[in-house]
Design a protein around this motif. Structure first.
Motif, PDB file in Angstrom:
ATOM      1  N   SER A 230     -29.781 -29.558   7.417  1.00  0.00           N
ATOM      2  CA  SER A 230     -28.689 -28.642   8.372  1.00  0.00           C
ATOM      3  C   SER A 230     -27.663 -27.949   7.539  1.00  0.00           C
ATOM      4  CB  SER A 230     -28.087 -29.424   9.283  1.00  0.00           C
ATOM      5  OG  SER A 230     -27.203 -30.373   8.977  1.00  0.00           O
ATOM      6  N   THR A 231     -27.453 -28.714   6.291  1.00  0.00           N
ATOM      7  CA  THR A 231     -26.299 -28.100   5.461  1.00  0.00           C
ATOM      8  C   THR A 231     -26.885 -28.317   3.891  1.00  0.00           C
ATOM      9  OG1 THR A 231     -25.303 -30.233   4.878  1.00  0.00           O
ATOM     10  CG2 THR A 231     -24.672 -29.026   6.773  1.00  0.00           C
ATOM     11  N   PRO A 232     -26.641 -27.520   3.051  1.00  0.00           N
ATOM     12  CA  PRO A 232     -26.981 -27.780   1.502  1.00  0.00           C
ATOM     13  C   PRO A 232     -26.624 -29.472   1.139  1.00  0.00           C
ATOM     14  CG  PRO A 232     -25.608 -25.988   1.694  1.00  0.00           C
ATOM     15  CD  PRO A 232     -25.444 -26.635   2.939  1.00  0.00           C
ATOM     16  N   LEU A 233     -25.838 -29.920   1.641  1.00  0.00           N
ATOM     17  CA  LEU A 233     -25.476 -31.264   1.184  1.00  0.00           C
ATOM     18  C   LEU A 233     -26.670 -32.308   1.801  1.00  0.00           C
ATOM     19  CD1 LEU A 233     -21.805 -32.017   1.229  1.00  0.00           C
ATOM     20  CD2 LEU A 233     -23.163 -31.355  -0.573  1.00  0.00           C
ATOM     21  N   ASP A 234     -27.535 -31.685   2.617  1.00  0.00           N
ATOM     22  CA  ASP A 234     -28.486 -32.390   3.418  1.00  0.00           C
ATOM     23  C   ASP A 234     -29.710 -32.578   2.322  1.00  0.00           C
ATOM     24  OD1 ASP A 234     -27.236 -33.359   5.827  1.00  0.00           O
ATOM     25  OD2 ASP A 234     -27.832 -31.579   6.875  1.00  0.00           O
ATOM     26  N   VAL A 235     -29.814 -31.209   1.787  1.00  0.00           N
ATOM     27  CA  VAL A 235     -30.875 -30.885   0.945  1.00  0.00           C
ATOM     28  C   VAL A 235     -30.688 -31.567  -0.457  1.00  0.00           C
ATOM     29  CG1 VAL A 235     -32.173 -29.062  -0.394  1.00  0.00           C
ATOM     30  CG2 VAL A 235     -31.283 -28.300   1.911  1.00  0.00           C
ATOM     31  N   LEU A 247     -23.093 -32.817 -11.043  1.00  0.00           N
ATOM     32  CA  LEU A 247     -22.929 -31.424 -11.567  1.00  0.00           C
ATOM     33  C   LEU A 247     -22.583 -30.422 -10.427  1.00  0.00           C
ATOM     34  CD1 LEU A 247     -26.250 -30.797 -13.591  1.00  0.00           C
ATOM     35  CD2 LEU A 247     -23.871 -30.708 -14.443  1.00  0.00           C
ATOM     36  N   CYS A 248     -22.992 -30.483  -9.143  1.00  0.00           N
ATOM     37  CA  CYS A 248     -22.572 -29.923  -8.257  1.00  0.00           C
ATOM     38  C   CYS A 248     -21.044 -30.207  -7.854  1.00  0.00           C
ATOM     39  CB  CYS A 248     -23.495 -30.094  -6.821  1.00  0.00           C
ATOM     40  SG  CYS A 248     -22.732 -29.325  -5.372  1.00  0.00           S
ATOM     41  N   GLY A 249     -20.661 -31.451  -7.791  1.00  0.00           N
ATOM     42  CA  GLY A 249     -19.375 -31.888  -7.734  1.00  0.00           C
ATOM     43  C   GLY A 249     -18.407 -31.126  -8.696  1.00  0.00           C
ATOM     44  N   ALA A 250     -18.932 -31.276 -10.128  1.00  0.00           N
ATOM     45  CA  ALA A 250     -18.139 -30.724 -10.951  1.00  0.00           C
ATOM     46  C   ALA A 250     -17.758 -29.197 -11.043  1.00  0.00           C
ATOM     47  CB  ALA A 250     -18.868 -30.911 -12.245  1.00  0.00           C
ATOM     48  N   TYR A 251     -18.893 -28.436 -10.420  1.00  0.00           N
ATOM     49  CA  TYR A 251     -19.029 -26.940 -10.046  1.00  0.00           C
ATOM     50  C   TYR A 251     -17.783 -26.477  -9.225  1.00  0.00           C
ATOM     51  CZ  TYR A 251     -22.767 -26.574 -13.300  1.00  0.00           C
ATOM     52  OH  TYR A 251     -23.840 -26.659 -14.447  1.00  0.00           O
ATOM     53  N   ILE A 252     -17.982 -27.400  -8.045  1.00  0.00           N
ATOM     54  CA  ILE A 252     -16.922 -27.212  -6.770  1.00  0.00           C
ATOM     55  C   ILE A 252     -15.418 -27.589  -7.625  1.00  0.00           C
ATOM     56  CG2 ILE A 252     -16.027 -28.202  -4.645  1.00  0.00           C
ATOM     57  CD1 ILE A 252     -19.020 -28.848  -4.108  1.00  0.00           C
ATOM     58  N   ALA A 253     -15.334 -28.569  -8.271  1.00  0.00           N
ATOM     59  CA  ALA A 253     -14.074 -28.973  -8.941  1.00  0.00           C
ATOM     60  C   ALA A 253     -13.417 -27.844  -9.592  1.00  0.00           C
ATOM     61  CB  ALA A 253     -14.162 -30.438  -9.520  1.00  0.00           C
ATOM     62  N   CYS A 254     -14.308 -27.420 -10.349  1.00  0.00           N
ATOM     63  CA  CYS A 254     -13.980 -26.109 -11.351  1.00  0.00           C
ATOM     64  C   CYS A 254     -13.302 -24.878 -10.568  1.00  0.00           C
ATOM     65  CB  CYS A 254     -15.275 -25.489 -11.985  1.00  0.00           C
ATOM     66  SG  CYS A 254     -15.580 -26.516 -13.462  1.00  0.00           S
ATOM     67  N   ALA A 275     -23.768 -25.617  -4.896  1.00  0.00           N
ATOM     68  CA  ALA A 275     -22.439 -25.216  -4.823  1.00  0.00           C
ATOM     69  C   ALA A 275     -21.776 -24.039  -4.218  1.00  0.00           C
ATOM     70  CB  ALA A 275     -21.859 -25.618  -6.214  1.00  0.00           C
ATOM     71  N   VAL A 276     -22.530 -22.824  -4.690  1.00  0.00           N
ATOM     72  CA  VAL A 276     -22.256 -21.712  -4.234  1.00  0.00           C
ATOM     73  C   VAL A 276     -22.651 -21.564  -2.749  1.00  0.00           C
ATOM     74  CG1 VAL A 276     -22.576 -19.244  -4.500  1.00  0.00           C
ATOM     75  CG2 VAL A 276     -22.217 -20.360  -6.279  1.00  0.00           C
ATOM     76  N   THR A 277     -23.894 -22.103  -2.392  1.00  0.00           N
ATOM     77  CA  THR A 277     -24.382 -22.199  -0.959  1.00  0.00           C
ATOM     78  C   THR A 277     -23.091 -22.680  -0.051  1.00  0.00           C
ATOM     79  OG1 THR A 277     -26.552 -22.399  -1.579  1.00  0.00           O
ATOM     80  CG2 THR A 277     -26.165 -22.571   0.457  1.00  0.00           C
ATOM     81  N   LEU A 278     -22.438 -23.996  -0.423  1.00  0.00           N
ATOM     82  CA  LEU A 278     -21.552 -24.484   0.118  1.00  0.00           C
ATOM     83  C   LEU A 278     -20.159 -23.772  -0.052  1.00  0.00           C
ATOM     84  CD1 LEU A 278     -21.932 -28.361  -1.057  1.00  0.00           C
ATOM     85  CD2 LEU A 278     -21.999 -27.335   0.994  1.00  0.00           C
ATOM     86  N   HIS A 279     -19.920 -23.027  -1.138  1.00  0.00           N
ATOM     87  CA  HIS A 279     -18.615 -22.350  -1.246  1.00  0.00           C
ATOM     88  C   HIS A 279     -19.094 -21.088  -1.905  1.00  0.00           C
ATOM     89  CE1 HIS A 279     -15.760 -25.417  -0.229  1.00  0.00           C
ATOM     90  NE2 HIS A 279     -16.474 -26.469  -0.993  1.00  0.00           N
ATOM     91  N   PRO A 280     -19.234 -19.945  -1.160  1.00  0.00           N
ATOM     92  CA  PRO A 280     -19.519 -18.659  -1.612  1.00  0.00           C
ATOM     93  C   PRO A 280     -18.635 -18.180  -2.926  1.00  0.00           C
ATOM     94  CG  PRO A 280     -20.237 -18.635   0.333  1.00  0.00           C
ATOM     95  CD  PRO A 280     -19.419 -19.964   0.308  1.00  0.00           C
ATOM     96  N   PRO A 281     -17.361 -18.316  -2.790  1.00  0.00           N
ATOM     97  CA  PRO A 281     -16.207 -17.979  -3.839  1.00  0.00           C
ATOM     98  C   PRO A 281     -16.688 -18.423  -5.133  1.00  0.00           C
ATOM     99  CG  PRO A 281     -15.224 -18.367  -1.812  1.00  0.00           C
ATOM    100  CD  PRO A 281     -16.629 -18.896  -1.352  1.00  0.00           C
ATOM    101  N   LEU A 282     -17.291 -19.545  -5.366  1.00  0.00           N
ATOM    102  CA  LEU A 282     -17.499 -20.185  -6.418  1.00  0.00           C
ATOM    103  C   LEU A 282     -18.273 -19.420  -7.347  1.00  0.00           C
ATOM    104  CD1 LEU A 282     -18.501 -24.072  -5.714  1.00  0.00           C
ATOM    105  CD2 LEU A 282     -16.640 -23.179  -7.290  1.00  0.00           C
ATOM    106  N   LYS A 283     -18.844 -18.524  -6.714  1.00  0.00           N
ATOM    107  CA  LYS A 283     -19.700 -17.802  -7.541  1.00  0.00           C
ATOM    108  C   LYS A 283     -18.900 -16.902  -8.640  1.00  0.00           C
ATOM    109  CE  LYS A 283     -21.824 -13.917  -6.044  1.00  0.00           C
ATOM    110  NZ  LYS A 283     -22.801 -12.879  -5.501  1.00  0.00           N
ATOM    111  N   SER A 284     -17.796 -16.717  -8.496  1.00  0.00           N
ATOM    112  CA  SER A 284     -16.853 -15.906  -9.371  1.00  0.00           C
ATOM    113  C   SER A 284     -16.339 -16.853 -10.617  1.00  0.00           C
ATOM    114  CB  SER A 284     -15.688 -15.511  -8.715  1.00  0.00           C
ATOM    115  OG  SER A 284     -16.159 -14.453  -7.374  1.00  0.00           O
ATOM    116  N   TRP A 285     -16.688 -17.827 -10.194  1.00  0.00           N
ATOM    117  CA  TRP A 285     -15.992 -18.857 -11.361  1.00  0.00           C
ATOM    118  C   TRP A 285     -17.048 -19.559 -12.204  1.00  0.00           C
ATOM    119  CZ3 TRP A 285     -10.968 -19.839 -12.354  1.00  0.00           C
ATOM    120  CH2 TRP A 285     -10.017 -19.541 -11.475  1.00  0.00           C
ATOM    121  N   MET A 286     -18.352 -18.819 -12.112  1.00  0.00           N
ATOM    122  CA  MET A 286     -19.313 -19.342 -12.890  1.00  0.00           C
ATOM    123  C   MET A 286     -19.991 -18.309 -13.964  1.00  0.00           C
ATOM    124  SD  MET A 286     -21.614 -21.165 -10.130  1.00  0.00           S
ATOM    125  CE  MET A 286     -21.203 -22.613  -9.420  1.00  0.00           C
TER     126      MET A 286
END
Length: 344
Positions: A230-235, A247-254, A275-286
């Motif tokens: 139902s969510t990316p975290l389920d996957v 790694l996912c947690g690290a990218y979110i924290a970044c 991480a980006v599926t959870l938080h689309p704005p994260l893409k700009s930090w990668m």
């Protein structure tokens, strides 16, 4: 989950500062865009740091070590028994990632989040072991809710250590057996692609028999678990591993702490996709460091509309692609704030 820190908002990137950096490049000799990828990197770094003299140092690479229960299906190019020696070599300075980090004056650390075999007393190893490897996900979830939370938090802690050292760049990597099969399963589930288009050689020799077996195992796992997604975290919880979750947690924290994330190869790219599926704005930090020799990474680049800095045909993992990209990021930053227009 006991905490929802991973749901906290991502810091905005300064579009105004990004445009100011573009304007500054326009005042230099040459047509607009003549510095290509270097110009793109520099302007992005200016927006992320909200300054026209962005920095690329200090930087840190953290390798998360974990083995995957799906190794029991015979899909790994190396057995989990080898993982402790890889960890030891990285910490003692002999691994490719350690050599590159030393040459580039980059801080390197290794975190045990789930090795199957205890590597013993290794000075410098950060111990955050959640369990001796994840569960074989062909029939059961790879980890529990609490284990997923603990792994995500281990990634955040690594970024917090980097921030405490003043780091402005963070790169992640992974050490362990079975990682590319787990990453392939996550990619198939999130992208809706057949496993034959995702399964690659990983750290093995990529024999036709191995690739067929990996694709079959991935399909079996996705078929078994997909009704629960139902969510990316389920996957991630059902198909991933402790390294991918960290790694996912690290990218979110970044993104939350305002630190640029330099993404390594296929496995790291899959964590970035979650991480980006959870938080689309994260893409700009990668910033994606390199294009690995893994077919699944192409689909991720297409989905995220990203292009890697380098194409070195590597598939070693362990943060080596992120490390290889650091000199170009440094050069791009220097180009922006040290170049001056020619005088008449």
């Amino acid at each position: 989950m006991t905490s929802a820190w991973h749901q906290h908002p991502i810091q905005p990137v300064s579009n105004a500062r990004t445009q100011a950096a573009r304007d500054q490049f326009a005042r230099l000799a040459g047509p607009p865009g003549s510095f290509g990828v270097l110009e793109e990197l520099a302007t992005r770094m200016a927006g992320m740091q909200n300054r026209l003299d962005p920095r690329a140092d200090p930087c840190q690479i953290t390798l998360f070590a974990a083995d995957h229960g799906v190794c029991a299906a015979g899909v790994a190019g190396m057995p989990p028994e080898v993982s402790p020696s890889l960890v030891r070599n990285a910490i003692q300075g002999g691994s490719p990632s350690a050599v590159l980090a030393r040459a580039l004056d980059t801080r390197l650390e290794v975190v045990d989040v789930g090795l199957m075999h205890d590597p013993g007393d290794i000075p410098g190893l950060i111990r955050r072991r959640i369990a001796p490897g994840s569960t074989d996900f062909r029939a059961t979830p790879a980890m529990s809710d609490q284990q997923l939370h603990t792994a995500l938090t281990a990634g955040r802690e690594a970024v917090e250590r980097a921030a405490a050292q003043g780091c402005v760049l963070f790169g992640g990597g992974e050490i362990g057996a079975g990682k590319s099969t787990a990453a392939g399963a996550i990619a198939c589930a999130l992208l809706g692609l057949p496993p034959e288009s995702i399964a690659g050689p990983g750290s093995g020799h990529g024999t036709p028999e191995l690739l067929v077996r990996k694709a079959a195992v991935i399909q079996q796992a996705v078929d078994h678990h997909q009704r629960f997604f139902s969510t990316p975290l389920d996957v991630l919880r059902r198909l991933g591993g402790f390294d991918t979750a960290a790694l996912c947690g690290a990218y979110i924290a970044c993104g939350q702490l305002g630190i640029t994330a330099v993404v390594d190869g296929f496995c790291s790219s899959v964590a970035a996709l979650v991480a980006v599926t959870l938080h689309p704005p994260l893409k700009s930090w990668m910033i994606f460091g390199h294009r690995a020799a893994e077919p699944g990474q192409f689909a991720i680049f297409h989905t995220l509309d990203k292009r890697p800095i380098l194409n070195l045909d590597m598939r070693h993992g362990e943060g080596t692609g992120a490390l290889a990209a650091i000199p170009l990021i440094r050069a791009a930053c220097a180009l922006l704030h040290e170049s001056t227009p020619p005088t008449p």
